[in-house]
Write a protein that holds these residues in place. Structure first.
Motif: not given
Ligand SMILES: [Cu+2]
Length: 134
Positions: A55, A57, A77-79, A105, A107
Motif C-alpha cells: 500500500a 498512501s 494500491t495507492w490511496t 484508490t 491498483s
C-alpha cells in the motif's frame, strides 16, 4: 532515690539505642550517575522498519513510502488521502491512473521485476518508486 537511678539508666540506654538506630551504617552508597552515560545507550526510538505491504498512501502531496519494494505479481494500491486530486503515472508508461479524487484508490499488478519510477502528473514534484523483486 534508689529507684530513680535505674530508671534514669534505662532512659539513657533507650536514648543511646535510639541514637544508634538513627545512624545506620551507610552500607549502600548512592550509585554514581556518571557511571552510566545515557547518551551512549541504544536509542529507544523505533528503528526504521523495512517497508512491508503493498500500500502507498498519498498524503500531503507525497507518496508514502516513497520507495516501496514488492514481489513480482504483487498488486500495489495507492490511496489518495488528500483533498487535492492526484495521479499515479509511471515514467515509462507501464501504468497510469486516472485523476484520483479524495479517498480514491488505484491498483496495479507488477508482473515484471524492475524499478518503476512514477510521479503525479498534476504535481510532478511528487515522486515515488516501486521496486519489484523477482
Ligand atoms: Cu498530485
Amino acid at each position: 532515690m534508689v529507684r530513680r537511678f535505674p530508671a534514669s539508666a534505662v532512659a539513657v540506654a533507650l536514648v543511646a539505642t535510639a541514637t544508634a538506630c538513627s545512624h545506620p551504617p551507610s552500607a549502600a552508597p548512592p550509585p554514581m550517575p556518571d557511571m552510566a552515560p545515557m547518551s551512549t545507550a541504544a536509542p529507544a526510538s523505533p528503528a526504521p522498519a523495512p517497508v512491508v505491504g503493498t500500500a502507498v498512501s498519498i498524503d500531503n502531496f507525497a507518496f508514502t513510502p516513497a520507495t516501496l519494494t514488492v514481489h513480482r505479481g504483487d498488486t500495489v494500491t495507492w490511496t489518495n488521502h488528500d483533498e487535492e486530486p492526484h495521479t499515479v503515472t509511471a515514467g515509462d508508461g507501464s501504468f497510469r491512473s486516472p485523476g484520483m479524487d479524495a479517498n480514491a484508490t488505484f491498483s496495479f499488478t507488477f508482473t515484471n521485476p524492475g524499478s518503476y519510477d512514477y510521479i503525479c502528473s498534476i504535481h510532478p514534484v511528487m515522486r515515488g518508486t516501486v521496486v519489484v523483486t523477482p
